[in-house]
Design an enzyme around this catalytic site. Sequence first.
Site, short mmCIF file in Angstrom:
data_model
loop_
_atom_site.label_atom_id
_atom_site.label_comp_id
_atom_site.label_asym_id
_atom_site.label_seq_id
_atom_site.Cartn_x
_atom_site.Cartn_y
_atom_site.Cartn_z
N HIS A 135 -10.87 11.74 -2.29
CA HIS A 135 -10.19 12.50 -1.59
C HIS A 135 -9.65 13.52 -2.54
O HIS A 135 -9.37 13.31 -3.58
CB HIS A 135 -9.19 11.60 -0.81
CG HIS A 135 -8.32 12.37 0.15
ND1 HIS A 135 -7.35 13.01 0.12
CD2 HIS A 135 -8.51 12.15 1.71
CE1 HIS A 135 -7.08 13.56 1.28
NE2 HIS A 135 -7.60 13.01 2.29
N ASP A 212 -5.89 4.63 -5.65
CA ASP A 212 -5.48 5.19 -4.43
C ASP A 212 -5.93 4.20 -3.26
O ASP A 212 -7.33 3.99 -2.75
CB ASP A 212 -6.55 6.80 -4.14
CG ASP A 212 -6.27 7.05 -2.59
OD1 ASP A 212 -5.99 6.38 -1.81
OD2 ASP A 212 -6.96 8.34 -2.50
N GLN A 215 -6.93 4.01 2.01
CA GLN A 215 -7.99 3.34 3.05
C GLN A 215 -8.35 1.75 3.15
O GLN A 215 -9.06 1.21 3.78
CB GLN A 215 -9.45 3.91 2.92
CG GLN A 215 -9.55 5.52 3.22
CD GLN A 215 -9.18 5.74 4.94
OE1 GLN A 215 -9.36 4.88 5.72
NE2 GLN A 215 -8.70 6.93 4.79
N LYS A 238 -1.88 4.81 7.87
CA LYS A 238 -3.32 4.40 7.96
C LYS A 238 -3.11 2.77 8.10
O LYS A 238 -4.15 2.24 8.09
CB LYS A 238 -3.84 4.87 6.76
CG LYS A 238 -3.91 6.25 6.77
CD LYS A 238 -5.13 6.79 5.58
CE LYS A 238 -4.74 8.17 5.24
NZ LYS A 238 -5.56 9.00 6.20
N CYS A 377 -11.70 15.93 3.78
CA CYS A 377 -10.74 16.25 2.43
C CYS A 377 -11.68 15.73 1.28
O CYS A 377 -10.98 14.92 0.13
CB CYS A 377 -9.57 15.77 2.52
SG CYS A 377 -8.52 16.54 3.71
N1 PLP Z 1 -6.68 9.15 -0.21
C1 PLP Z 1 -7.65 8.67 0.71
C2 PLP Z 1 -8.62 7.90 0.24
C3 PLP Z 1 -7.34 9.09 2.09
O1 PLP Z 1 -8.31 8.69 2.85
C4 PLP Z 1 -6.25 9.83 2.34
C5 PLP Z 1 -6.00 10.41 3.81
O2 PLP Z 1 -7.09 10.45 4.53
C6 PLP Z 1 -5.44 10.28 1.46
C7 PLP Z 1 -5.57 9.85 -0.03
C8 PLP Z 1 -4.14 10.99 1.59
O3 PLP Z 1 -3.16 10.35 2.51
P1 PLP Z 1 -1.88 11.13 3.30
O4 PLP Z 1 -2.54 12.43 3.96
O5 PLP Z 1 -1.47 9.75 4.06
O6 PLP Z 1 -1.19 11.35 2.02
#
Ligand code: PLP
Length: 419
Positions: A135, A212, A215, A238, A377
């Site tokens: 991401h 991270d 998900q 999430k 993203c």
């Molecule tokens: N990392 C991953 C794998 C994600 O799917 C997302 C959001 O879609 C993020 C980071 C960013 O999360 P947030 O927008 O809640 O900070």
Amino acid sequence: METPAKNIRQQERVFDVEAIRRDFPILQQQVNGHPLVYLDNAATSQKPNAVIDAISDYYRGYNANVHRGIHTLAEKATAAIENARQSLAGFINSPAPEQVLWTRGTTEAINLVAYSWGRSNLKPGDRVLVPILEHHSSIVPWQMATESTGAEVVPIPVTPGGEIDMMALDELLDERVKMVAVSHISNALGTVNPVAEIVVRAHRVGAKVLIDGAQAVAHTPVDVQALNCDFYAFSGHKMFGPTGIGVLWGRRELLEAMPPWQGGGEMIEQVSFAGTSYQGLPYRFEAGTPDIAGAIGLAAAVDYLQHLDRVAVAAHEADVLEYALAQGAAAFDGLTRFGEADHVAGVFSFLMDGIPPSDVGMLLDQQGIAVRTGHHCAQPIMAQYGIPGTVRASFALYNTRAEVDRLFEGLAKARRMLR
Ligand code: PLP
């Protein structure tokens, strides 16, 4: 002793998805004249009554700022946010609650590490490894940190099936690597990355690992001590909690050595114009009023998940996803799936020949079916596939096979209309 497979089958029988669905009021509505089919869970999940009520109870009953007050409401709010921290610590098996830092979400958690740890640990010649499927929030903060320190971000290749190329990773891992930033589960493809193994390999060359978990937390129990990672980041929204709140977990000795990254109230011990001293963990990283309602709501989401049988939840989710993948493979010519890793969770990413993803998304929406379209993203992995984006159906514990059927009926209709 029962075999795990038999155990899962028994748990599956006790998982009552209809009862779960009744906990989520938003799912009961019609959208564009059809019962809502919500398949955009990787973007954000829906919230159960328990979470909505916890937030509302706070605002109705004990809204006050935390940590500085001596009146009853302030003490109640302070106890609630610190109890929430304890819950979150238990949820990821943190050795101590003060290693759980409140952030706005995964993005802010990664930025905190890139800014504070990155700027004080990276130097020219150092490398940060980031898999191509990440991401943007796991790529851009490291680009910013390396730009200002003279280090560099190096992509880890990903196979055509959407898995991290572990041999390529081994070739990249040397003493120049100071950080490996990797997602637990890819939001664009659903690949479950072998994060524990990546930690083992990265630690051999002395690199740190930031996972991270955006998900992952809704789909799989997370144990930061078993993973042996250095940092773990995730977002409340999430995992059935509110937006605006998330967590950075860090290894104590790393967090203690990191400088604060934002200054203000809450994070200081003593301020004078001659100089300022900072609080210890976790407050040195929590400048300003935290998202109190968010933390309380997130703890309610943790409580909700912990009262479910997570083995049964995982078995149900796997069943719905496998059903979707099988339907996708059999549905019609011209449907291409992206990401075919051996181990996937929560995501079915695909394209229909000749039909732009946004058109598919709009036609599904007209039928009450919510999916996401675009690059999710994750432009570098889309570029690797030579596509601008996909249609992504993403699943949560309240989705059903019947909803998958609705998705494929909707896709068939879209194809008839657009071809
Ligand atoms: N990392 C991953 C794998 C994600 O799917 C997302 C959001 O879609 C993020 C980071 C960013 O999360 P947030 O927008 O809640 O900070």
